[in-house]
Design an enzyme around this catalytic site. Structure first.
Site, short mmCIF file in Angstrom:
data_model
loop_
_atom_site.label_atom_id
_atom_site.label_comp_id
_atom_site.label_asym_id
_atom_site.label_seq_id
_atom_site.Cartn_x
_atom_site.Cartn_y
_atom_site.Cartn_z
N CYS A 40 -6.14 -2.83 1.63
CA CYS A 40 -6.03 -2.79 3.09
C CYS A 40 -7.40 -2.89 3.77
O CYS A 40 -8.00 -3.96 3.79
CB CYS A 40 -5.27 -1.55 3.53
SG CYS A 40 -4.65 -1.66 5.24
N LYS A 56 -9.18 2.88 -3.43
CA LYS A 56 -9.64 2.29 -2.17
C LYS A 56 -11.03 2.81 -1.81
O LYS A 56 -11.25 4.02 -1.75
CB LYS A 56 -8.64 2.61 -1.06
CG LYS A 56 -8.92 1.97 0.28
CD LYS A 56 -7.76 2.26 1.22
CE LYS A 56 -7.93 1.60 2.58
NZ LYS A 56 -6.74 1.86 3.44
N GLU A 66 0.83 -1.20 0.00
CA GLU A 66 0.00 0.00 0.00
C GLU A 66 0.87 1.26 0.00
O GLU A 66 1.87 1.33 0.71
CB GLU A 66 -0.92 -0.01 1.23
CG GLU A 66 -1.92 1.13 1.25
CD GLU A 66 -2.87 1.08 2.44
OE1 GLU A 66 -3.91 1.76 2.41
OE2 GLU A 66 -2.57 0.34 3.42
#
Length: 288
Positions: A163, A126, A53
């Site tokens: 994540c 994301k 990430e």
């Protein structure tokens, strides 16, 4: 003819730098640290490679320091161009998580997907953004707005889930419905509560959706925030939920695995989750 793909994950700590180093120097040093690992991946036959990430910066979200905005860049942009040269030279698909600036004040936690000929296939932003103790991500990132795209690369159909997304099964299912064979989850997670969930949740996604997952976590304690130890333990899990390769805890590493994509159809023909879905009964799931 069997369909196999050799794939890799790179888990890295920050390079040792002068505490007074400029942010752009940190970005450059982190990029430079990745290059020999990427080249080693090519020597080991890796066809699809995923980085961690926001791979070329620290995980700066324990702060609410707006000066980190200056490390954001367009996607595609300069970092994509540099990685595209490597992808083309090494005939390797590269998934590159980057801090994206769409426009001033419009910032996203993004992953670019570069094909083995260096072409830019697209990006995932994301979707689920945490804002809780030590993870003040809403200060830095807008929620993603591109849905759950799947990219047909030279070697496999891949999706990305970043994540905190991994805590939400809805997007994981959407990636399966959109045709993903491998879903990559680049992460930044520290010891504590996440340690129990790290192997559990993503193995469950792989089983529930009948695809492979590649899960990569960064390494080390990052000053000056000292949020905790990013523990690594990156891994690949197959559609049966079996972890087929795992990196060590707490050290820089390139993890490589060969995945048998024919296993996807075999598992889905046994566990008919896609056939037996009842989307007509799920409408309440989309209620606020």
């Amino acid at each position: 003819m069997p369909r196999t793909v050799t794939t890799g994950l790179i888990q890295l700590s920050l390079p040792e730098l002068d505490p007074a180093a400029r942010k752009r120097d940190i970005v450059e040093a982190m990029f430079a640290k990745h290059v020999p690992f990427i080249q080693d991946a090519a020597r080991r036959g890796v066809q699809i490679l995923c980085l961690q990430e926001i791979f070329n910066t620290p995980y700066f979200c324990p702060s609410q320091d707006a000066s980190w905005y200056e490390t954001a860049e367009p996607v595609p942009g300069p970092t994509c161009e540099r990685l595209a040269e490597l992808a083309r030279e090494l005939r390797m698909v590269i998934i590159a998580p980057i801090y994206e600036q769409q426009a001033p004040g419009l910032l996203y936690n993004t992953a670019a997907v570069l094909d083995a000929d260096g072409s830019y296939l697209g990006k995932y932003r994301k979707t689920h953004i945490p804002h809780t103790s030590g993870f003040w991500e809403k200060f830095f990132f807008r929620p993603g707005n591109l849905g759950y795209p799947v990219f047909e690369t030279a070697y496999a159909k891949v999706g990305v889930y970043i994540c905190y997304d991994r805590h939400f099964p809805e997007g994981a299912r959407a990636l399966g419905l959109n045709g993903a064979e491998i879903v990559y989850n680049p992460s930044a997670t520290v010891k504590g509560l996440s340690g129990h969930l790290w192997e559990l949740e993503q193995s469950a996604h792989a089983v529930a959706n009948g695809y492979f997952m590649g899960c990569v976590n960064r390494v080390g304690v990052e000053a000056p925030w000292n949020l905790g130890e990013f523990y690594g333990r990156s891994y690949f899990v197959d559609p049966r939920g079996k972890i087929v390769a795992q990196a060590a805890e707490g050290r820089d590493e390139l993890l490589v695995a060969e995945l048998d994509l024919d296993l996807i159809e075999e598992v889905r023909n046994t566990w008919q989750f896609y056939r037996d879905r009842r989307p007509d009964s799920y409408t309440d799931l989309t209620a606020p």
